[in-house]
Design a protein around this motif. Structure first.
Motif, PDB file in Angstrom:
ATOM      1  N   ALA A 114       0.835  -1.210   0.000  1.00 52.24           N
ATOM      2  CA  ALA A 114       0.000   0.000   0.000  1.00 52.24           C
ATOM      3  C   ALA A 114       0.866   1.255   0.000  1.00 52.24           C
ATOM      4  CB  ALA A 114      -0.936  -0.001   1.202  1.00 52.24           C
ATOM      5  N   ARG A 115       1.949   1.264   0.776  1.00 55.29           N
ATOM      6  CA  ARG A 115       2.855   2.416   0.819  1.00 55.29           C
ATOM      7  C   ARG A 115       3.531   2.608  -0.534  1.00 55.29           C
ATOM      8  NH1 ARG A 115       7.759   1.846   1.299  1.00 55.29           N
ATOM      9  NH2 ARG A 115       7.678  -0.096   2.469  1.00 55.29           N
ATOM     10  N   GLU A 116       3.979   1.512  -1.159  1.00 57.94           N
ATOM     11  CA  GLU A 116       4.608   1.601  -2.475  1.00 57.94           C
ATOM     12  C   GLU A 116       3.610   2.071  -3.527  1.00 57.94           C
ATOM     13  OE1 GLU A 116       6.254  -2.285  -3.112  1.00 57.94           O
ATOM     14  OE2 GLU A 116       7.647  -2.080  -1.449  1.00 57.94           O
ATOM     15  N   ALA A 117       2.367   1.594  -3.446  1.00 56.70           N
ATOM     16  CA  ALA A 117       1.337   2.023  -4.390  1.00 56.70           C
ATOM     17  C   ALA A 117       1.066   3.513  -4.246  1.00 56.70           C
ATOM     18  CB  ALA A 117       0.052   1.214  -4.179  1.00 56.70           C
ATOM     19  N   GLU A 118       1.037   4.008  -3.021  1.00 53.59           N
ATOM     20  CA  GLU A 118       0.824   5.437  -2.795  1.00 53.59           C
ATOM     21  C   GLU A 118       1.945   6.266  -3.425  1.00 53.59           C
ATOM     22  OE1 GLU A 118      -0.240   8.386   0.923  1.00 53.59           O
ATOM     23  OE2 GLU A 118       1.056   6.675   1.312  1.00 53.59           O
TER      24      GLU A 118
END
Length: 103
Positions: free
Chosen positions: A90-94
């Motif tokens: 999720a952090r990488e996608a953000e």
């Protein structure tokens, strides 16, 4: 060990950088990781974002999606690791979304 953990599309060729050092770092969880790759272009970021979201969707489906109870039965250590993976994705996608929106 396999080069890819999950089946499917690989990382775009243009985001694979050669000539980087082989040094490693230790993250807060105590595991060894390679240094972060350079920031992708907006087009590369969109493609990587699609891949990360597909991975996150599959991971969360395995944890919760079909209601089979596997996640509860996996044990605390495995549940913690699965949620850690989901948080990283999720952090990488953000970050990829922010980069892809720069155009």
């Amino acid at each position: 060990m396999a080069k890819r953990i999950m089946a499917g599309r690989s990382t775009p060729q243009s985001s694979r950088r050669s000539g980087s050092s082989n040094s490693t770092t230790t993250n807060t969880r105590g595991t060894t990781t390679k240094p972060t790759a350079p920031t992708p272009t907006p087009d590369e970021a969109r493609e990587l974002l699609e891949i990360k979201l597909a991975q996150l969707n599959s991971l969360l489906w395995c944890c919760y999606g079909d209601g089979n109870g596997w996640f509860e039965e996996a044990g605390e250590k495995h549940r913690d690791n699965m949620l850690w993976i989901a948080a990283d994705l999720a952090r990488e996608a953000e970050m990829l979304f922010e980069v892809s929106s720069r155009e």
